[in-house]
Scaffold this motif. Structure first.
Motif, short mmCIF file in Angstrom:
data_model
loop_
_atom_site.label_atom_id
_atom_site.label_comp_id
_atom_site.label_asym_id
_atom_site.label_seq_id
_atom_site.Cartn_x
_atom_site.Cartn_y
_atom_site.Cartn_z
N GLY A 84 28.03 8.05 20.87
CA GLY A 84 26.67 7.53 20.97
C GLY A 84 25.59 8.48 20.50
O GLY A 84 24.42 8.09 20.43
N LEU A 85 25.95 9.73 20.16
CA LEU A 85 24.96 10.71 19.69
C LEU A 85 24.99 10.79 18.17
O LEU A 85 26.06 10.79 17.56
CB LEU A 85 25.24 12.10 20.27
CG LEU A 85 25.26 12.22 21.80
CD1 LEU A 85 25.56 13.67 22.19
CD2 LEU A 85 23.94 11.77 22.40
N SER A 86 23.82 10.87 17.57
CA SER A 86 23.78 10.97 16.11
C SER A 86 23.84 12.42 15.63
O SER A 86 24.21 12.68 14.48
CB SER A 86 22.51 10.31 15.56
OG SER A 86 21.35 10.98 16.04
N ASP A 87 23.50 13.37 16.51
CA ASP A 87 23.47 14.78 16.12
C ASP A 87 24.02 15.64 17.26
O ASP A 87 23.40 15.74 18.33
CB ASP A 87 22.05 15.23 15.79
CG ASP A 87 21.45 14.47 14.62
OD1 ASP A 87 21.63 14.92 13.48
OD2 ASP A 87 20.81 13.42 14.86
N PHE A 88 25.17 16.25 17.04
CA PHE A 88 25.72 17.16 18.04
C PHE A 88 26.68 18.13 17.36
O PHE A 88 27.00 18.00 16.18
CB PHE A 88 26.43 16.39 19.16
CG PHE A 88 27.75 15.75 18.78
CD1 PHE A 88 28.96 16.41 18.98
CD2 PHE A 88 27.78 14.48 18.22
CE1 PHE A 88 30.16 15.83 18.63
CE2 PHE A 88 28.99 13.88 17.87
CZ PHE A 88 30.18 14.56 18.07
N ALA A 89 27.12 19.12 18.11
CA ALA A 89 28.05 20.12 17.58
C ALA A 89 29.14 20.38 18.60
O ALA A 89 28.92 20.28 19.81
CB ALA A 89 27.31 21.42 17.27
N VAL A 90 30.32 20.70 18.10
CA VAL A 90 31.44 21.14 18.93
C VAL A 90 31.72 22.58 18.56
O VAL A 90 32.01 22.89 17.39
CB VAL A 90 32.69 20.28 18.70
CG1 VAL A 90 33.87 20.84 19.50
CG2 VAL A 90 32.44 18.83 19.10
N VAL A 91 31.62 23.49 19.52
CA VAL A 91 31.90 24.90 19.31
C VAL A 91 33.18 25.25 20.06
O VAL A 91 33.29 24.97 21.25
CB VAL A 91 30.75 25.80 19.79
CG1 VAL A 91 31.14 27.28 19.73
CG2 VAL A 91 29.50 25.55 18.95
N THR A 92 34.15 25.82 19.35
CA THR A 92 35.42 26.16 19.98
C THR A 92 35.57 27.67 20.05
O THR A 92 35.29 28.39 19.09
CB THR A 92 36.60 25.56 19.20
OG1 THR A 92 36.57 26.00 17.85
CG2 THR A 92 36.55 24.04 19.23
N VAL A 93 36.01 28.14 21.20
CA VAL A 93 36.23 29.57 21.42
C VAL A 93 37.70 29.79 21.74
O VAL A 93 38.32 28.99 22.45
CB VAL A 93 35.33 30.11 22.55
CG1 VAL A 93 33.87 29.97 22.18
CG2 VAL A 93 35.59 29.40 23.88
N GLY A 94 38.25 30.85 21.20
CA GLY A 94 39.66 31.14 21.42
C GLY A 94 40.12 32.15 20.40
O GLY A 94 39.47 33.18 20.19
N ALA A 95 41.25 31.86 19.73
CA ALA A 95 41.74 32.77 18.70
C ALA A 95 40.68 32.96 17.62
O ALA A 95 40.48 34.06 17.10
CB ALA A 95 43.03 32.23 18.09
N GLY A 96 39.98 31.89 17.29
CA GLY A 96 38.84 31.96 16.39
C GLY A 96 37.64 31.32 17.04
O GLY A 96 37.73 30.77 18.14
N ILE A 97 36.50 31.40 16.38
CA ILE A 97 35.29 30.74 16.85
C ILE A 97 34.92 29.70 15.80
O ILE A 97 34.59 30.04 14.66
CB ILE A 97 34.11 31.73 17.03
CG1 ILE A 97 34.54 32.93 17.89
CG2 ILE A 97 32.91 31.01 17.64
CD1 ILE A 97 34.91 32.60 19.31
N GLY A 98 35.02 28.43 16.16
CA GLY A 98 34.78 27.37 15.19
C GLY A 98 33.63 26.48 15.60
O GLY A 98 33.15 26.54 16.73
N CYS A 99 33.20 25.63 14.67
CA CYS A 99 32.11 24.72 14.97
C CYS A 99 32.22 23.48 14.09
O CYS A 99 32.34 23.59 12.87
CB CYS A 99 30.76 25.39 14.74
SG CYS A 99 29.33 24.34 15.08
N GLY A 100 32.23 22.32 14.74
CA GLY A 100 32.17 21.06 14.03
C GLY A 100 30.79 20.47 14.20
O GLY A 100 30.21 20.52 15.29
N LEU A 101 30.24 19.90 13.13
CA LEU A 101 28.86 19.41 13.13
C LEU A 101 28.82 17.91 12.84
O LEU A 101 29.48 17.44 11.91
CB LEU A 101 28.03 20.14 12.08
CG LEU A 101 27.95 21.66 12.18
CD1 LEU A 101 27.26 22.23 10.94
CD2 LEU A 101 27.20 22.07 13.44
N VAL A 102 28.03 17.20 13.61
CA VAL A 102 27.72 15.81 13.33
C VAL A 102 26.22 15.71 13.10
O VAL A 102 25.42 16.06 13.98
CB VAL A 102 28.15 14.88 14.48
CG1 VAL A 102 27.66 13.46 14.24
CG2 VAL A 102 29.67 14.90 14.63
N VAL A 103 25.85 15.28 11.91
CA VAL A 103 24.44 15.16 11.52
C VAL A 103 24.20 13.74 11.03
O VAL A 103 24.92 13.25 10.15
CB VAL A 103 24.08 16.17 10.41
CG1 VAL A 103 22.62 16.01 10.00
CG2 VAL A 103 24.35 17.59 10.87
#
Length: 395
Positions: free
Chosen positions: A210-229
């Motif tokens: 339901g959100l048009s703009d958000f991010a997923v940040v993952t922490v662990g072996a690496g630091i990642g980020c998925g973006l929804v714009v």
């Protein structure tokens, strides 16, 4: 082995059909009017898009008995028939493969894990094919065809080409994984960056629905980020959008495997944390699990390492908030096992570095097992199937 896989195409490869299907998938059951409103389409466009999907059984229709009008028949609800098709999702880590069999609604029906002792491309392909075939056999009990395989891999992934350009944890460069996996499994294959795959699942069914703009940040072996714009998962022109792990937060910081210094990942990745704790304590810490245990035991110098990691993550998240202004940032990943050790520093650094109203971004934590990452891989396979972007096909 009698395979339940087969080549089948979605009956309506148009943007409207894909949009309506994903809208009903994420928010259904819906009336056609509500589906039109959520998708921003006209009622006529929805009717045209829905017709072939109903005819082929991807959508089903039933009366909404709970919303009976004063006169006439009750409104009809449209929903996805989850049992119409099956998909396989595989998450590749440095040490194992996590595979799931999902239905068309991306509900996990089966989950399996396979140890990965060799990270060479040929070995990973063989293990992936073995896992996929095992799930194909078990899929026979569900009486629906398996229509695609999604594979989620860390690093720089070109989804359009089906290639892993660079995966530091696997030590892969320019591997045409989709083509190779299609050959070994006999399935249409979609390859995606693992964090972006997880982001698709969160957008459809999770904390981003339901959100048009958000991010997923993952922490662990690496630091990642998925973006929804604007409602779309962003990969960027070169497939590296969202790489906050390689945002420099301390120019004088430790060297990173990418060649720069002071990247978020070089400070807050699990290997960096373990290495720093060894230096600070002289203890031959084996892994992140032992590092967390030492911190909880109050070993001198350990919590300071986690505090610095939290500050780096907070600055990285603030960079995302300042650039894109997301409504929400979802923090996940295996590194959340240590979240209590750096949560305060993440919040403080984010608040200090976020500019103006960007600090109002809702920052949440959401622990997700790797099966959910594999589910994200299956979601990308479903996404490819229902969109006009054709995945790589088996030959």
């Amino acid at each position: 082995m009698r395979s339940t896989s087969r080549t089948e195409t979605f009956p309506a490869h148009t943007p409207a059909a894909s949009q309506i299907f994903t809208t009903v998938l994420s928010h259904g059951p819906l009336t056609r009017l509500e589906a039109a409103r959520r998708a921003g389409l006209s009622a006529a466009a929805v009717t045209k898009a829905v017709r072939p999907l109903l005819a082929d059984g991807y959508l089903v229709e039933a009366a909404d008995e709970g919303a009976r009008p004063a006169l006439g028949r009750p409104a009809s609800l449209v929903r996805v028939d989850g049992g119409r098709a099956l998909f396989i999702g595989v998450k590749v880590t440095g040490g194992e493969l996590i595979g799931v069999l999902t239905d068309l609604c991306c509900r996990i029906r089966l989950a399996r894990r396979v140890p990965l002792t060799d990270r060479a491309t040929r070995a990973v392909l063989a293990s992936t094919a073995e896992l996929a075939h095992e799930l194909l056999v078990e899929a026979e009990d569900f009486g629906a065809p398996v229509l695609g395989l999604g594979v989620a891999v860390s690093g720089e992934v070109d989804r359009a080409e089906g290639a892993v350009r660079y995966s530091p944890f696997l030590d892969w460069r320019d591997v045409p994984l989709a083509e190779l996996a299609a050959t070994t499994t006999g399935l249409p294959v979609t390859v995606e960056n693992d964090v972006r795959a997880l982001t698709v699942a969160e957008q459809w069914f999770g904390a981003g629905a339901g959100l048009s703009d958000f991010a997923v940040v993952t922490v662990g072996a690496g630091i990642g980020c998925g973006l929804v714009v604007n409602g779309r998962v962003v990969a960027g022109a070169h497939g590296v959008a969202g790489e906050i792990g390689h945002v420099t937060v301390d120019p004088a910081g430790p060297p990173c495997h990418c060649g720069n210094r002071g990247c978020v990942e070089a400070i807050a990745g699990e290997a960096a944390i373990v290495s720093r704790i060894r230096e600070a304590t002289g203890i031959p810490v084996a892994d992140a699990t032992e590092a967390v245990r030492l911190a909880h035991q109050g070993v001198a110098g350990v919590r300071e390492v986690y505090a610095r990691a939290g500050e780096a993550i907070g600055r990285g998240i603030a960079t995302v908030a300042n650039l894109l202004g997301p409504e929400r940032v979802i923090i996940s990943g295996e590194g959340l096992a240590a979240y209590d050790l750096f949560a305060e520093q993440i919040r403080d650094a984010f608040t200090a570095a976020a500019f103006g109203s960007a600090a109002r971004c809702d920052v949440q934590t959401r622990p997700l097992p790797f099966e959910e990452w594999a589910r994200g891989a299956a979601a990308t396979a479903i996404q490819s199937f229902i969109s006009s972007d054709h995945p790589h096909l088996s030959r």
